[in-house]
Write a protein that holds these residues in place. Sequence first.
Motif, PDB file in Angstrom:
ATOM      1  N   PHE A   1       0.809  -1.226   0.000  1.00 40.54           N
ATOM      2  CA  PHE A   1       0.000   0.000   0.000  1.00 40.54           C
ATOM      3  C   PHE A   1       0.845   1.280   0.000  1.00 40.54           C
ATOM      4  O   PHE A   1       0.317   2.367   0.106  1.00 40.54           O
ATOM      5  N   TRP A   2       2.155   1.137  -0.106  1.00 41.24           N
ATOM      6  CA  TRP A   2       3.052   2.294  -0.102  1.00 41.24           C
ATOM      7  C   TRP A   2       2.843   3.147   1.154  1.00 41.24           C
ATOM      8  O   TRP A   2       2.513   4.324   1.087  1.00 41.24           O
ATOM      9  N   VAL A   3       3.053   2.508   2.290  1.00 43.67           N
ATOM     10  CA  VAL A   3       2.865   3.159   3.587  1.00 43.67           C
ATOM     11  C   VAL A   3       4.183   3.786   4.049  1.00 43.67           C
ATOM     12  O   VAL A   3       5.244   3.140   3.993  1.00 43.67           O
ATOM     13  N   ARG A   4       4.111   5.018   4.487  1.00 38.92           N
ATOM     14  CA  ARG A   4       5.286   5.668   5.074  1.00 38.92           C
ATOM     15  C   ARG A   4       5.239   5.510   6.585  1.00 38.92           C
ATOM     16  O   ARG A   4       4.191   5.740   7.207  1.00 38.92           O
ATOM     17  N   LEU A   5       6.356   5.140   7.188  1.00 35.77           N
ATOM     18  CA  LEU A   5       6.432   4.923   8.627  1.00 35.77           C
ATOM     19  C   LEU A   5       7.130   6.093   9.315  1.00 35.77           C
ATOM     20  O   LEU A   5       8.184   6.546   8.870  1.00 35.77           O
ATOM     21  N   HIS A   6       6.520   6.571  10.374  1.00 32.81           N
ATOM     22  CA  HIS A   6       7.133   7.575  11.252  1.00 32.81           C
ATOM     23  C   HIS A   6       7.131   7.003  12.670  1.00 32.81           C
ATOM     24  O   HIS A   6       6.080   6.580  13.161  1.00 32.81           O
ATOM     25  N   PHE A   7       8.274   6.997  13.323  1.00 32.66           N
ATOM     26  CA  PHE A   7       8.350   6.653  14.737  1.00 32.66           C
ATOM     27  C   PHE A   7       8.600   7.949  15.489  1.00 32.66           C
ATOM     28  O   PHE A   7       9.583   8.653  15.220  1.00 32.66           O
ATOM     29  N   ILE A   8       7.699   8.297  16.393  1.00 33.77           N
ATOM     30  CA  ILE A   8       7.841   9.564  17.107  1.00 33.77           C
ATOM     31  C   ILE A   8       7.776   9.335  18.620  1.00 33.77           C
ATOM     32  O   ILE A   8       7.206   8.358  19.092  1.00 33.77           O
ATOM     33  N   GLY A   9       8.392  10.256  19.342  1.00 34.50           N
ATOM     34  CA  GLY A   9       8.471  10.162  20.786  1.00 34.50           C
ATOM     35  C   GLY A   9       9.893  10.496  21.220  1.00 34.50           C
ATOM     36  O   GLY A   9      10.713  10.990  20.430  1.00 34.50           O
ATOM     37  N   ASN A  10      10.205  10.212  22.452  1.00 37.74           N
ATOM     38  CA  ASN A  10      11.547  10.452  22.987  1.00 37.74           C
ATOM     39  C   ASN A  10      12.407   9.236  22.641  1.00 37.74           C
ATOM     40  O   ASN A  10      12.714   8.408  23.509  1.00 37.74           O
ATOM     41  N   LEU A  11      12.794   9.136  21.381  1.00 41.89           N
ATOM     42  CA  LEU A  11      13.413   7.907  20.869  1.00 41.89           C
ATOM     43  C   LEU A  11      14.758   7.599  21.511  1.00 41.89           C
ATOM     44  O   LEU A  11      15.218   6.455  21.458  1.00 41.89           O
ATOM     45  N   LYS A  12      15.382   8.601  22.121  1.00 38.18           N
ATOM     46  CA  LYS A  12      16.671   8.327  22.776  1.00 38.18           C
ATOM     47  C   LYS A  12      16.501   7.426  24.004  1.00 38.18           C
ATOM     48  O   LYS A  12      17.488   6.886  24.521  1.00 38.18           O
ATOM     49  N   LEU A  13      15.254   7.251  24.469  1.00 36.28           N
ATOM     50  CA  LEU A  13      15.004   6.351  25.591  1.00 36.28           C
ATOM     51  C   LEU A  13      14.997   4.882  25.156  1.00 36.28           C
ATOM     52  O   LEU A  13      15.066   3.986  25.999  1.00 36.28           O
ATOM     53  N   LEU A  14      14.894   4.637  23.861  1.00 36.20           N
ATOM     54  CA  LEU A  14      14.892   3.273  23.352  1.00 36.20           C
ATOM     55  C   LEU A  14      16.300   2.694  23.380  1.00 36.20           C
ATOM     56  O   LEU A  14      17.288   3.434  23.327  1.00 36.20           O
ATOM     57  N   ASN A  15      16.394   1.371  23.427  1.00 38.43           N
ATOM     58  CA  ASN A  15      17.728   0.776  23.336  1.00 38.43           C
ATOM     59  C   ASN A  15      18.262   0.953  21.912  1.00 38.43           C
ATOM     60  O   ASN A  15      17.517   1.265  20.979  1.00 38.43           O
TER      61      ASN A  15
ATOM     62  N   ASN B   1       7.335   6.751   0.294  1.00 40.31           N
ATOM     63  CA  ASN B   1       5.963   6.253   0.207  1.00 40.31           C
ATOM     64  C   ASN B   1       4.986   7.367   0.589  1.00 40.31           C
ATOM     65  O   ASN B   1       5.233   8.110   1.529  1.00 40.31           O
ATOM     66  N   ASN B   2       3.878   7.446  -0.134  1.00 43.77           N
ATOM     67  CA  ASN B   2       2.971   8.580   0.112  1.00 43.77           C
ATOM     68  C   ASN B   2       1.482   8.243   0.052  1.00 43.77           C
ATOM     69  O   ASN B   2       0.654   9.144   0.015  1.00 43.77           O
ATOM     70  N   ASN B   3       1.131   6.968   0.034  1.00 42.54           N
ATOM     71  CA  ASN B   3      -0.299   6.628  -0.001  1.00 42.54           C
ATOM     72  C   ASN B   3      -0.953   6.719   1.375  1.00 42.54           C
ATOM     73  O   ASN B   3      -2.113   7.126   1.497  1.00 42.54           O
ATOM     74  N   LEU B   4      -0.220   6.330   2.396  1.00 37.43           N
ATOM     75  CA  LEU B   4      -0.739   6.321   3.768  1.00 37.43           C
ATOM     76  C   LEU B   4       0.438   6.507   4.715  1.00 37.43           C
ATOM     77  O   LEU B   4       1.523   5.968   4.475  1.00 37.43           O
ATOM     78  N   VAL B   5       0.240   7.282   5.769  1.00 37.39           N
ATOM     79  CA  VAL B   5       1.286   7.501   6.772  1.00 37.39           C
ATOM     80  C   VAL B   5       0.879   6.805   8.065  1.00 37.39           C
ATOM     81  O   VAL B   5      -0.204   7.055   8.591  1.00 37.39           O
ATOM     82  N   LEU B   6       1.745   5.922   8.547  1.00 40.89           N
ATOM     83  CA  LEU B   6       1.528   5.260   9.832  1.00 40.89           C
ATOM     84  C   LEU B   6       2.507   5.845  10.841  1.00 40.89           C
ATOM     85  O   LEU B   6       3.723   5.726  10.677  1.00 40.89           O
ATOM     86  N   VAL B   7       1.969   6.509  11.862  1.00 37.65           N
ATOM     87  CA  VAL B   7       2.789   7.108  12.912  1.00 37.65           C
ATOM     88  C   VAL B   7       2.730   6.193  14.136  1.00 37.65           C
ATOM     89  O   VAL B   7       1.646   5.928  14.671  1.00 37.65           O
ATOM     90  N   ILE B   8       3.891   5.715  14.557  1.00 38.97           N
ATOM     91  CA  ILE B   8       3.981   4.804  15.690  1.00 38.97           C
ATOM     92  C   ILE B   8       4.623   5.547  16.852  1.00 38.97           C
ATOM     93  O   ILE B   8       5.777   5.973  16.771  1.00 38.97           O
ATOM     94  N   CYS B   9       3.858   5.743  17.923  1.00 37.94           N
ATOM     95  CA  CYS B   9       4.343   6.497  19.087  1.00 37.94           C
ATOM     96  C   CYS B   9       5.066   5.551  20.039  1.00 37.94           C
ATOM     97  O   CYS B   9       4.444   4.709  20.685  1.00 37.94           O
ATOM     98  N   LEU B  10       6.374   5.684  20.106  1.00 31.91           N
ATOM     99  CA  LEU B  10       7.215   4.870  20.986  1.00 31.91           C
ATOM    100  C   LEU B  10       7.899   5.792  21.993  1.00 31.91           C
ATOM    101  O   LEU B  10       8.402   6.851  21.625  1.00 31.91           O
TER     102      LEU B  10
END
Length: 278
Positions: A121-135, A152-161
């Motif tokens: 589906f040509w999904v663009r992924l964004h991971f947002i949040g205080n990513l420096k807290l991740l390993n 990718n520009n059909n759909l944007v999936l934002v994953i809050c980590l």
Amino acid sequence: MQRIKMILGGFFENCFRVFRKFIFSVVSVGPIPTHIAFIMDGNRRYARKHKLKEGAGHRIGLFALMSMLKYCYELGVKYVTVYAFSIDNFNREPKEVQYMMTLVEEKIEELLMEGSIVSKFWVRLHFIGNLKLLNATTRAAAERAMTATAMNNNLVLVICLAYSSTDEVVNAVQKSYENKWCKLQGLDSSGCGSDEIRLVDRSHLEKHMYMSVTPEPDILIRTSGAKRLSNFLLWQSTHAYLYSPSALWPDISVWHLIWVVLNFQRVQHNLEKKKKLL
């Protein structure tokens, strides 16, 4: 027997796909939300309810997410945001936190594979949040996914980590201050324009929000019947339509999506009027 089951399974899946397409075409007569956000609540309760091993609920919940992403794409939704892991979740047992990080890394690898929902589906992924807290390995996997799907520009999936709204606002204030301070340092000795530069308004803060990559959500869904936002998108959800079905996240279905979109369409005009008053 196995072959018959496969044929019947494929037949019913095709029938459901055609029926779903028809229902979505009817729903699309009204306004379709641009952005839907999800608080995926109830994975652990689902596992306990069905007497599954620890962690199984989260794995099944990932299948539910992929299904919901497909339905949103078919309906014409452009942005989907999910609350995957809050900063408060780091207070859980270290074993559970590590399991979740490993699960995130595994799912990222799956999403980047040929034939996945992301490539289909040509999904663009964004991971947002205080990513420096991740390993380091989880952070590297998230960065790799964002780079690989940047076109990718059909759909944007934002994953809050490693996310919380309070952390997002504090970070935005800090970034705004740093930006303004750098500009003040660059002024000549006359201080011309310093009052304007010192001013930090809403637009400055929103530019530095983690969620600046999306418009505000039109609908915010929290499964499991809970009636709280749990520090999720507090700044952005002022005018969002809130929906809290009793279903646990792994049990969420296309019918929940259709129901909330129909209800959103009923009040969308009033929501837009309130936005314009700001």
